[in-house]
Design a protein around this motif. Structure first.
Motif, PDB file in Angstrom:
ATOM      1  N   GLN A   1      -8.546  80.144  62.547  1.00 58.72           N
ATOM      2  CA  GLN A   1      -8.261  79.770  61.152  1.00 58.72           C
ATOM      3  C   GLN A   1      -7.013  80.483  60.649  1.00 58.72           C
ATOM      4  N   ILE A   2      -6.885  81.759  60.974  1.00 58.25           N
ATOM      5  CA  ILE A   2      -5.716  82.534  60.546  1.00 58.25           C
ATOM      6  C   ILE A   2      -4.443  81.927  61.127  1.00 58.25           C
ATOM      7  N   VAL A   3      -4.472  81.611  62.407  1.00 54.49           N
ATOM      8  CA  VAL A   3      -3.302  81.022  63.067  1.00 54.49           C
ATOM      9  C   VAL A   3      -2.976  79.664  62.441  1.00 54.49           C
ATOM     10  N   PHE A   4      -3.986  78.854  62.206  1.00 53.74           N
ATOM     11  CA  PHE A   4      -3.761  77.536  61.603  1.00 53.74           C
ATOM     12  C   PHE A   4      -3.165  77.674  60.205  1.00 53.74           C
ATOM     13  N   LEU A   5      -3.698  78.597  59.424  1.00 56.50           N
ATOM     14  CA  LEU A   5      -3.125  78.827  58.093  1.00 56.50           C
ATOM     15  C   LEU A   5      -1.674  79.295  58.205  1.00 56.50           C
ATOM     16  N   GLY A   6      -1.418  80.204  59.129  1.00 58.30           N
ATOM     17  CA  GLY A   6      -0.044  80.666  59.326  1.00 58.30           C
ATOM     18  C   GLY A   6       0.894  79.526  59.658  1.00 58.30           C
ATOM     19  N   LYS A   7       0.439  78.639  60.516  1.00 57.37           N
ATOM     20  CA  LYS A   7       1.247  77.482  60.897  1.00 57.37           C
ATOM     21  C   LYS A   7       1.468  76.546  59.709  1.00 57.37           C
ATOM     22  N   MET A   8       0.427  76.351  58.901  1.00 58.06           N
ATOM     23  CA  MET A   8       0.569  75.519  57.700  1.00 58.06           C
ATOM     24  C   MET A   8       1.570  76.144  56.719  1.00 58.06           C
ATOM     25  N   ILE A   9       1.463  77.439  56.528  1.00 53.61           N
ATOM     26  CA  ILE A   9       2.320  78.148  55.576  1.00 53.61           C
ATOM     27  C   ILE A   9       3.773  78.113  56.026  1.00 53.61           C
ATOM     28  N   LYS A  10       4.021  78.375  57.283  1.00 58.31           N
ATOM     29  CA  LYS A  10       5.398  78.507  57.779  1.00 58.31           C
ATOM     30  C   LYS A  10       6.055  77.170  58.111  1.00 58.31           C
ATOM     31  N   GLY A  11       5.264  76.161  58.387  1.00 63.16           N
ATOM     32  CA  GLY A  11       5.839  74.853  58.697  1.00 63.16           C
ATOM     33  C   GLY A  11       6.813  74.933  59.865  1.00 63.16           C
ATOM     34  N   GLN A  12       8.014  74.417  59.664  1.00 61.14           N
ATOM     35  CA  GLN A  12       9.040  74.389  60.725  1.00 61.14           C
ATOM     36  C   GLN A  12       9.482  75.782  61.157  1.00 61.14           C
ATOM     37  N   GLU A  13       9.246  76.786  60.334  1.00 68.31           N
ATOM     38  CA  GLU A  13       9.647  78.160  60.658  1.00 68.31           C
ATOM     39  C   GLU A  13       8.628  78.874  61.556  1.00 68.31           C
ATOM     40  N   TRP A  14       7.475  78.235  61.795  1.00 68.58           N
ATOM     41  CA  TRP A  14       6.432  78.843  62.613  1.00 68.58           C
ATOM     42  C   TRP A  14       6.914  79.078  64.034  1.00 68.58           C
TER      43      TRP A  14
END
Length: 175
Positions: free
Chosen positions: A142-155
């Motif tokens: 969940q943490i990784v998925f949220l991080g990916k959602m938050i960062k978008g293309q910058e992930w």
């Protein structure tokens, strides 16, 4: 004894892997981003970390002599008041994981077959460890998925980036 050593080595490896996935996600997020929620009913990275930290400390403190659900733990509060700073969040995360790793270091052939209680329910040590490993894997995901959602293309991908499997496999198998 060989099985016990092999199992514990595997367990430590997997727990370290999940912790590192969280660490690598946190390194990409700002103080404000750890508090972001998709909607009001969801949890932020900070809230999930607070929950994992509470769970780690409760489950792994005095595992052979106390129930894994400690009277001092307030599980519901873990989801209410998130850490407001990334520094506090990471400090709690590190302390909680250290509790787990310190406890794992005490497990050996003499105590491996003892029963562990979680919420007054008996577990073999293997059952207790596997239960917690799957629990942490879900929340780290969940943490990784949220991080990916938050960062978008910058992930920055924590594994093989999309479209890079063939390149990765060529590198891996050409060794």
């Amino acid at each position: 004894m060989e099985f016990i050593d092999h199992y514990l080595k595997s367990v430590r490896f997997e727990f370290h892997k999940y912790k590192q996935m969280g660490d690598k996600t946190f390194s990409q997020l700002s103080n404000d981003e750890i508090l972001w929620k998709y909607n009001d009913d969801d949890n932020s990275v900070s809230q999930i970390v607070k929950h994992i930290s509470g769970n780690l400390l409760s489950r792994w403190t005095n595992i052979f002599t106390e129930d894994g659900e400690k009277p001092w733990r307030d599980r519901d509060q873990e989801f209410e008041d998130p850490f407001t700073s990334k520094e506090d969040m990471i400090g709690s995360w590190e302390n909680a994981w250290q509790c787990l790793f310190n406890t794992l270091a005490t497990i050996n052939a003499t105590n491996f077959h003892e029963q562990i209680k979680i919420r007054d329910e008996e577990h073999s040590l293997i059952e207790a460890i596997n239960r917690q490993m799957t629990h942490y894997a879900v929340h780290v995901g969940q943490i990784v998925f949220l991080g990916k959602m938050i960062k978008g293309q910058e992930w920055i991908s924590l594994s093989i980036p999309k479209g890079q499997s063939e390149t990765f496999n060529k590198r891996k198998f050409n060794r």
